[in-house]
Design an enzyme around this catalytic site. Sequence first.
Site, short mmCIF file in Angstrom:
data_model
loop_
_atom_site.label_atom_id
_atom_site.label_comp_id
_atom_site.label_asym_id
_atom_site.label_seq_id
_atom_site.Cartn_x
_atom_site.Cartn_y
_atom_site.Cartn_z
N GLU A 73 0.83 -1.21 0.00
CA GLU A 73 0.00 0.00 0.00
C GLU A 73 0.86 1.26 0.00
OE1 GLU A 73 -2.79 -0.23 3.24
OE2 GLU A 73 -3.55 -2.19 2.58
N CYS A 74 1.92 1.23 -0.80
CA CYS A 74 2.88 2.33 -0.84
C CYS A 74 2.83 2.99 -2.21
CB CYS A 74 4.29 1.74 -0.58
SG CYS A 74 5.65 2.89 -0.76
N GLY A 75 3.21 4.26 -2.25
CA GLY A 75 3.29 4.95 -3.54
C GLY A 75 4.29 4.29 -4.48
#
Length: 197
Positions: A73-75
């Site tokens: 769930e990271c950029g």
Amino acid sequence: MKRLVLIIAMIAIVSCKSSDKQKENVAEATDTKEQTMQKQDIYQFKVEDLYGEPFDFASLKGKKIMVVNTASECGLTPQYENLQELYDTYKNNNFVIVGFPANNFGGQEPGSNEEIASFCKENYGVTFPMMTKISVKGEDMHPIYQFLTQKSKNGLKDSEVQWNFQKYLIDEEGHLVEVIEPKTLPIDEKITDWIKG
């Protein structure tokens, strides 16, 4: 006068001997420090993969290895696509990627091992080895990341895992050779040149 010259000469001799002794002590201390800082390799580590199966780094002897901490769930999560592309391109050239999911940055890897495995497969078709979720910093840092981040263990440099998707490059002898910052794409020329070199 002769007596004064004699005293000065004796002081000079004593001071030279003392200086030589200090040099010997420094040399011994340096040798001891070098012995305690002997370069280790990654082959000492045994871990578990996302499916609970044992994974022995010794099985990767002779290959170049990229170790990367991942998050769902990271950029930077789209880097999974580049990682898979890199793996597909070079997996037959003695190269492997080993992913370690970690929840150390902004809670961006909250899932269980099963959820992470499903996410990687469904969204990015990941086929490179993915290990069980670990901690890559702090008091509960996994031993493999202690090796990767501490010069006293890896013999190269101290580093800190800055964020998700930091890359550690390991040569065919299991030694750390480079640390690549998270934002650098896995398909960057710096990395592909190293794999091909």
